[in-house]
Every structure is written in structure tokens, then in C-alpha cells.
Design a protein around this motif. Sequence first.
Motif, PDB file in Angstrom:
ATOM      1  N   GLU A  45     -43.820  39.495  34.709  1.00  0.00           N
ATOM      2  CA  GLU A  45     -42.482  39.105  34.232  1.00  0.00           C
ATOM      3  C   GLU A  45     -42.255  39.733  32.662  1.00  0.00           C
ATOM      4  N   THR A  46     -41.110  40.169  32.599  1.00  0.00           N
ATOM      5  CA  THR A  46     -40.862  40.909  31.178  1.00  0.00           C
ATOM      6  C   THR A  46     -39.745  40.151  30.404  1.00  0.00           C
ATOM      7  N   LEU A  47     -39.757  40.146  29.121  1.00  0.00           N
ATOM      8  CA  LEU A  47     -38.548  39.670  28.500  1.00  0.00           C
ATOM      9  C   LEU A  47     -37.190  40.384  28.754  1.00  0.00           C
ATOM     10  N   ASP A  48     -36.157  39.827  28.972  1.00  0.00           N
ATOM     11  CA  ASP A  48     -34.785  40.590  28.990  1.00  0.00           C
ATOM     12  C   ASP A  48     -34.697  41.256  27.595  1.00  0.00           C
ATOM     13  N   PRO A  49     -34.150  42.424  27.556  1.00  0.00           N
ATOM     14  CA  PRO A  49     -33.873  43.197  26.288  1.00  0.00           C
ATOM     15  C   PRO A  49     -32.943  42.060  25.561  1.00  0.00           C
ATOM     16  N   ARG A  50     -31.991  41.564  26.066  1.00  0.00           N
ATOM     17  CA  ARG A  50     -31.007  40.797  25.283  1.00  0.00           C
ATOM     18  C   ARG A  50     -31.712  39.510  24.723  1.00  0.00           C
ATOM     19  N   THR A  51     -32.629  39.039  25.408  1.00  0.00           N
ATOM     20  CA  THR A  51     -33.510  38.015  24.961  1.00  0.00           C
ATOM     21  C   THR A  51     -34.066  38.464  23.495  1.00  0.00           C
ATOM     22  N   ILE A  52     -34.702  39.727  23.713  1.00  0.00           N
ATOM     23  CA  ILE A  52     -35.360  40.149  22.433  1.00  0.00           C
ATOM     24  C   ILE A  52     -34.590  40.322  21.373  1.00  0.00           C
ATOM     25  N   MET A  53     -33.360  40.712  21.712  1.00  0.00           N
ATOM     26  CA  MET A  53     -32.120  41.295  20.749  1.00  0.00           C
ATOM     27  C   MET A  53     -31.827  39.951  19.957  1.00  0.00           C
ATOM     28  N   LEU A  54     -31.799  38.671  20.909  1.00  0.00           N
ATOM     29  CA  LEU A  54     -31.271  37.522  20.296  1.00  0.00           C
ATOM     30  C   LEU A  54     -32.354  36.927  19.266  1.00  0.00           C
ATOM     31  N   GLY A  96     -26.055  43.544  21.678  1.00  0.00           N
ATOM     32  CA  GLY A  96     -26.102  42.708  22.474  1.00  0.00           C
ATOM     33  C   GLY A  96     -24.618  42.610  23.419  1.00  0.00           C
ATOM     34  N   THR A  97     -23.697  43.221  23.005  1.00  0.00           N
ATOM     35  CA  THR A  97     -22.477  43.242  23.752  1.00  0.00           C
ATOM     36  C   THR A  97     -22.299  44.508  24.542  1.00  0.00           C
ATOM     37  N   HIS A  98     -23.275  45.403  24.777  1.00  0.00           N
ATOM     38  CA  HIS A  98     -23.268  46.363  25.759  1.00  0.00           C
ATOM     39  C   HIS A  98     -23.036  45.987  27.011  1.00  0.00           C
ATOM     40  N   GLY A  99     -21.967  46.697  27.732  1.00  0.00           N
ATOM     41  CA  GLY A  99     -21.747  46.370  29.072  1.00  0.00           C
ATOM     42  C   GLY A  99     -20.474  45.406  29.122  1.00  0.00           C
ATOM     43  N   MET A 100     -20.371  44.668  27.793  1.00  0.00           N
ATOM     44  CA  MET A 100     -19.208  43.844  27.940  1.00  0.00           C
ATOM     45  C   MET A 100     -17.967  44.377  26.951  1.00  0.00           C
ATOM     46  N   LEU A 101     -18.371  45.317  26.150  1.00  0.00           N
ATOM     47  CA  LEU A 101     -17.474  46.063  25.340  1.00  0.00           C
ATOM     48  C   LEU A 101     -17.635  47.579  25.578  1.00  0.00           C
ATOM     49  N   PRO A 102     -16.640  48.516  25.157  1.00  0.00           N
ATOM     50  CA  PRO A 102     -16.729  49.757  25.455  1.00  0.00           C
ATOM     51  C   PRO A 102     -17.679  50.308  24.438  1.00  0.00           C
ATOM     52  N   ASP A 103     -18.511  51.499  24.817  1.00  0.00           N
ATOM     53  CA  ASP A 103     -19.566  52.099  24.324  1.00  0.00           C
ATOM     54  C   ASP A 103     -19.374  52.313  23.028  1.00  0.00           C
ATOM     55  N   VAL A 104     -18.104  52.747  22.602  1.00  0.00           N
ATOM     56  CA  VAL A 104     -17.705  53.228  21.325  1.00  0.00           C
ATOM     57  C   VAL A 104     -17.830  52.088  20.315  1.00  0.00           C
ATOM     58  N   VAL A 105     -17.865  50.955  20.748  1.00  0.00           N
ATOM     59  CA  VAL A 105     -18.196  49.583  19.951  1.00  0.00           C
ATOM     60  C   VAL A 105     -19.427  49.103  19.834  1.00  0.00           C
TER      61      VAL A 105
END
Length: 398
Positions: free
Chosen positions: A2-11, A56-65
Amino acid sequence: METLDPRTIMLMTTLMCGAMTIVMFSVYRSFRREVDGLGHWAAGLLLLVCASLLFGTHGMLPDVVSLLGANASLLLGIGLSMLGTEKFYGQKPSLRFYALACCLGTAGLAWWLLVRVDFSVRVAIFSLTVFLFYARQAQLVWSHGERHFSSLFFGGLMLLQAVVVVTRGVSALLQGGVSLVDMLAAGTRASLYLAAANFMALLLTVAFMTVATRRLQTILERRSTHDPLTQVLNRRGFGDAYAREKAKLRRYRRPLTLLSIDLDYFKLINDRHGHAVGDQVLSHVAFVISGALRESDCVARFGGEEFVVLMPDMAPHHALSAAERIRTLLCAPNGQGLPPCTVSIGVACQASEHEELEQLLSRADTALYQAKEKGRDRIEFDIVGLTGACAPSASMVS
């Protein structure tokens, strides 16, 4: 495995960077006059927090943001740490280089994200830009850092980080595999790389705090032993210097002489010209006295307009010559528009290894009072209890 989710590491990184940001800003508010560069590092950390939130907003907001905004925040934050390190080491901040590197780096990232999509090239552009920021800081530590563990730790981490990011950039160009360099991709290798990268960012902040704390410790130690106005020793610092010289006196049996120096009619200078000018006169007097002494001699301000000089391994007749040199220099025009001043000087020689500082000071002060009573602007030697080689001839006394 099992690996840590990248978003968990970011948090986790966001929370830790946020905590370090608060610490850094607190230190900056308390010691910004003493230690340069803290504000830039604090602002840089804040931008790293913003970058982590945007990633952390990657995939939820446009890539430019999410992506472009996060990478631009990282460039700005790491660049600010470079400016802070330059200020810390007393160098002029490279504002043009910082602005140019951030603008070109962000423009390149935007082009290869929005126009010609190529992840590997984006990684290479980002890595090259931050490599320049890290390498500059490593060079600063090498050129201007003191040879102390804190500086070696800080510089070593900067050099290691520079090597890591440039290796990542070269790997992205040569191998072209997204999975090898994409820190947001799922998988053990990506998670480990992301965790290590974020840990290094925090460790670099801790390393900078270490060298800043070392600098602050030095400043506070100096403040405890030096007069803030004239930058010569205060009573505590002079007492420490006397203790060291007295220990040598017991070992080598060398003479130890003390000068007690007092400005004549200093109150009139303050009354006529103001206390600001009076402070300038005191600083000038301290500068002149220090310049007339040997490196081994110690000068201290004992408060008000009174200065004391300790002269180790100095025979009385040589001490009188040094005192006369000080008196003559202070009588000469100062070339700074300051009001003229004269001094009265009392000279005393350590009677024995058993005599304490207070006794030596008392005898030097007695000689000083005699100089005052005899008209000021003169030198008197205390000969009470002194015989033979320690007693000067009458012709030596002004």
C-alpha cells in the motif's frame, strides 16, 4: 504494498509548511532588525503552502489554475528563499535575475502545458529554474558562511537539492517517461519521490532556521558583552576580559596596566548641542581610543562618558605613551563637525596577582580624579604601593 495517496502527502506537507510559516513569521517579527532574510523565507514558505493547495485541486480545477498556478507559486517561493539567503549573507538581492527566471520559467511552463503539451519538457524547465535558485544559495553558503556545523548542514542540503532537481530534469528529457518523474502519479516510486521532495523542502527551512539561530545567538552574546552605542565592551565584557588577562598574569608574570578615561565637561556638550550630538561624540571617542591601541588591548565604556582600557603585557611607561597618544588624538580636529573634546586619564598598574579588578579600578579612578583637580586634559599615574619597575619617572607624567 500500500502506498500513500499523493493528495494525502500534499495535505501533510501543507499542514507542516503552514506550521513552519507561522514559526518563521513569528521569528521575523521578533528579530527582523537583527537577522536579514527572514521575511523572504517566511513569504517563500507561504507560497509553498499555496502551491501545495493548488496541486491538491488538480482534476477539480482547470490545469491553468491547478498545475500552472502551483508551479508558478513554487518558482516564486523558492526564488524568494534565494533572495532571503542573499540578504542573510549581506549580499545585494538578485531581483532582476529572480524576476527574469520566474517569468521565463512560468512562460515556458504555460507554453508546454497549454499550447504544446509535453510533461517532460515542463519538468525540465521547472527543474532547471529551481536548480539555479538552489545552486546560488549553495554558492552563497560556500563563499560567505562561517565554518560551523549549521552552515555546512544548510549548504550541504542546498547542494543535494540542486543535484536532485537537475537529475529529475535530465531524466525527464532523456527517458521521457511520465511515471518516472510525475510526482502526482499513483505508485510506490512516485509516492516516495513526492514524500522525499516535500520532506527536503521542510528540512531546508529547518536548516535555514539553524543558521539564523546561530547568527542570532552570536548577536545576543555580543549584546550582553558590548555597549550598543559605541560597540566597545561593557562592564560585563570587560570583566570577562580582565579575568582572562589576570589568569595569564599569574602564569607569565607580565605587567597589566589600566587606563581610566573620562571626557571633560561632557555635560556642556549635551546641553549645548543635544544628546544626539553627544552620542556621536561618545562614538567618536570610542573609535579614536580603539584605533590608538594594540589588538591585544581592551576598551570598554563603563557608562556615561567614562571609558576604561586594559593593556596586558604593558609596562607603565609604555602605557603612559599610549595614554598621551589618545589624549593628543582627541584634542585634534575630528573632521566630522563634532564639538571638540578633551579627556582626563588616570593610569594604574596591577600591584599583584592577588589584587582584584575593583581595587585596580579604584586606584585608576583616584589618579583620574587627580587629573581633574589639576586642570583636566592631562594624565596622572597612581603610584601608591608601586615601587621599582612599576613606578614611572615624574617626567613621564603630563
